[in-house]
Enzyme design. Sequence first.
Site, PDB file in Angstrom:
ATOM      1  N   GLU A   1       0.848  -1.186   0.000  1.00 14.95           N
ATOM      2  CA  GLU A   1       0.000   0.000   0.000  1.00 14.95           C
ATOM      3  C   GLU A   1       0.893   1.249   0.000  1.00 14.95           C
ATOM      4  OE1 GLU A   1      -3.360  -0.600   2.392  1.00 14.95           O
ATOM      5  OE2 GLU A   1      -4.334   1.237   1.748  1.00 14.95           O
TER       6      GLU A   1
ATOM      7  N   GLU B   1      -2.052   0.484  13.513  1.00 17.39           N
ATOM      8  CA  GLU B   1      -3.259   0.834  12.768  1.00 17.39           C
ATOM      9  C   GLU B   1      -4.520   0.535  13.587  1.00 17.39           C
ATOM     10  OE1 GLU B   1      -3.639  -1.444   9.179  1.00 17.39           O
ATOM     11  OE2 GLU B   1      -4.980   0.026   8.266  1.00 17.39           O
TER      12      GLU B   1
HETATM   13  C1  BGC Z   1      -5.239   2.772   4.748  1.00 20.30           C
HETATM   14  C2  BGC Z   1      -5.726   3.821   5.688  1.00 20.30           C
HETATM   15  C3  BGC Z   1      -6.674   4.683   4.895  1.00 20.30           C
HETATM   16  C4  BGC Z   1      -7.837   3.779   4.648  1.00 20.30           C
HETATM   17  C5  BGC Z   1      -9.029   4.433   4.057  1.00 20.30           C
HETATM   18  C6  BGC Z   1      -6.387   1.913   4.415  1.00 20.30           C
HETATM   19  O1  BGC Z   1      -6.080   0.848   3.618  1.00 20.30           O
HETATM   20  O2  BGC Z   1      -4.159   2.061   5.251  1.00 20.30           O
HETATM   21  O3  BGC Z   1      -4.907   4.332   6.572  1.00 20.30           O
HETATM   22  O4  BGC Z   1      -6.960   5.925   5.369  1.00 20.30           O
HETATM   23  O5  BGC Z   1      -7.445   2.650   3.900  1.00 20.30           O
HETATM   24  O6  BGC Z   1      -9.904   3.513   3.693  1.00 20.30           O
END
Ligand code: BGC
Length: 880
Positions: free
Chosen positions: A465, A739
């Site tokens: 990501e 997270e």
């Molecule tokens: C990210 C997040 C992001 C979110 C929004 C995720 O996959 O890691 O931090 O803001 O998606 O959907």
Amino acid sequence: MLNITEIQINHLKEPKGISKNLIIGWKIKSSYQNVLQTGYQFQILGDSSFEQVLYDSGRIESEKSQNLFIDISEICRKSLCYYYVRARIWDNYGEESEWYITCFLTALLKEHSWKADFITAERLRDKIHSPATRLRKEFIVKKTLKHAFLIASAQGLYQTFLNGSRVGNDELTPGWTNYNKRLLYQTYEVTDQLVPGVNTWSALVGAGWYKGDVSYYRIHNFYGDYAAFSGELILRYEDGSEECIFTDGSWKGADSAILFSDIYDGETYDARLEDGKWKENGYSEEGWRETRPTHQRREQLNPQSGSTVRIQERLDVKEVLVTPKGETVLDFGQNISGWVHFHVHGKPGQMVELICFESLDSKGNVYTDNLRTAKQTIQYICNGRGEEEYDPHFTFQGFRYVWVKEYPGEVLANQFQAYALYSDMEKTGDFHCSDPLLEQLQSNIIWGLKGNSVDIPSDCPQRDERLGWTGDVQVFCNTACYLMNMHEFYRKWLCDLASEQREDGAVPHVIPDVLALNQPDHYCGASGWGDVAIVLPWILYQETGDKTVIYQQYESMKAWIDFVQSHVQDGIYSLGAQFGDWLALDGEEGSYHGATPAKFTSAAYFAYASRLFVKMAEAVGHEEDAEKYRTVYDEAIRHFHGRYFLRDGQLSIQTQTAYVLALSFQLVPEQYIERTINRLVELLRQRGMHLSTGFLGTPYIMHVLSENGRIQEAYELLLKKDFPSWLYQVEQGATTVWEHWDGRKPDGSMWSADMNSFNHYAYGAIGKWLYEVCGGLKRDESSPGYRHFYIEPYPGGNLRYAESIHESGYGRIAVRWEKQKNQITLKIEIPANTTATIRLQQTENVLDCGGLIFEKTENMFAADAGSGKYSIRFQRSTDR
Ligand code: BGC
């Protein structure tokens, strides 16, 4: 003694690649207290011996020592040339400082267009692969050199060399921008790297973000098919003549020992393919092939004047472990972004294979599931020519641990180091206190910022990501600005944001935008995410007092407000895909979405963003807009009250985040504030004083409590150690912010691997509360850039001491309180040419006023202070 101790240009020290405007500011030091500048003079010079004065402000009677704006397009007309700025000042004690001098290097200015081709040596088969290629050319330095400068960029990533030695110390250049619209180039002085006669200029070019995989869709060739390099070398001879060498069809190219490199997957290097001194003179180019130009619009090239990625820290191995499964693992003790640097002694063909990962599983074995498809693997094949040493080139990894899957010989700790890479930004802030767990939390917040600042502000640095998710920046940028000088880094990203905004003003979810390609309407326009377009310029303006960021982003901000407004009907927001209070704990089991309806968070954010936009329009004198959007704001508030407050003054949405946003964004009618805060505390108590907030509620919850007289509850929440809480993860051994509140559950099992980053800074937004409220150093919104600020510490939570330190544009601000029984000693430092208001809440008596005059109002003592150091002692009335 009055001195200037530093001059910053565009908020940087001695920047390179300046093209048009200067924003000048200086720090002042004096042995006196209450120092105010009364006048200044600054000059722009063409040389350091002060002979060519190109601009002289003359003596100006003014207190202004920050954000002096000057357009240099008519003053500094020479490309790639050092110019000097010197300044001196006068103060209210009648003192005059010496001149202080600094310099900057201009970019390629308008009249000199970029001549060089972007050249590639990649073949058709390389299009879908990601090897790196080599490029080289010999040239002659004909006369005695005075200066030589090199500018370079790439479609892909480059490293460039002169006579075998690396040019500059930047990594992953030219960085990641919206390559369809903007490509950056870097500027270096290289005089010392050249010799009279024959010289060799060479480069390595890799795929990077340009053509390597981007996003979890693993899109290859997102911006283009072939990695290409471009550069110009400007030779300035002593006799005044000038010559330019540049990349063109005369360069030759070849494959390299880097067989594969990819941002997510790592790098494969076959050292057996190193064929001698290809970066040096006299190398035979036999077997090398012709290069060819690729297409690049020259007007898209922009100079980068700071914040390039560099190797910033080197960490030793803390422990070499053997897991229950028998895997040999290096533990560096800290989760970082970067790569492993290593030494090896092997036979030809023997392999080193390293897999970088963040966490061990509950049994203590290697855990890579949360990396999803990112391989984070370094493979190095030895050439067997003695001691070999390796640094990856065009990749980076998010890791604390390294699984040494293959390695010839014994795995010894001293053969490995972890290099932390992040964008070059001066550390400007710190926080300390007597609680070791909070100290660790602060360290986790800083490392979260470092790890997610590899050229762009990212969500995470490890899985497939690593994108510039706008919401994550929106919630964390305020904390970041206390910790590091983020100005240039964020300014660059905001340029990309504006360039990626859709015609209707919608902001894509990630910047640079690599998701919209798949589903254009799905991947933009989310409240709390797109609002970064407003919130970030506002925070930068608050931090520096520099209005140029408002001018730069003005149209973008306005377009975002208009976009949201065009999706509101009678206070109902229909914005398409929304994240709402992302990852909040009050949502349905297994859902990423919290219980606070997205329509509510949209309404709250719209009111907040339009209020900030009005303030910024006023700050830059756009009165008409200010007027127009004030009406938009008033309307938003009216609808919000109508929709979300019941007749009895109760909020209709019963989630912590709904209460937090309503209070924080000033959406609660005055008469209901008290009952609203009481109800929020009730909601917290219902969960045993635990939070259930997600991305949108969490940054504000502590502030909402402390600003509304609930400091004791705020500390109670802060110091919780069981799930969910900030300190739960600290006790679980986190070295960066997670997270999920329960990325690792109390029984040791992991949150679902599909989204479980251990380096996600969003919840680290608590940092702002630590610095402002616990430490007690707070910006004054009406005096941006710390011209005036507040010192208002709230001792509590059994802390014995706390301190906040911040290096502002004016200089160092420090606040430290220490508690002995119910007496508090407060030591503060206020930089010259600023003032502060000290507010001592819950205070019975000031025992030592440190030479200041305190006035008592209700339960608070307040004093105004000028620059200098002070020590104050006071007695608290209550521990609440
Ligand atoms: C990210 C997040 C992001 C979110 C929004 C995720 O996959 O890691 O931090 O803001 O998606 O959907």
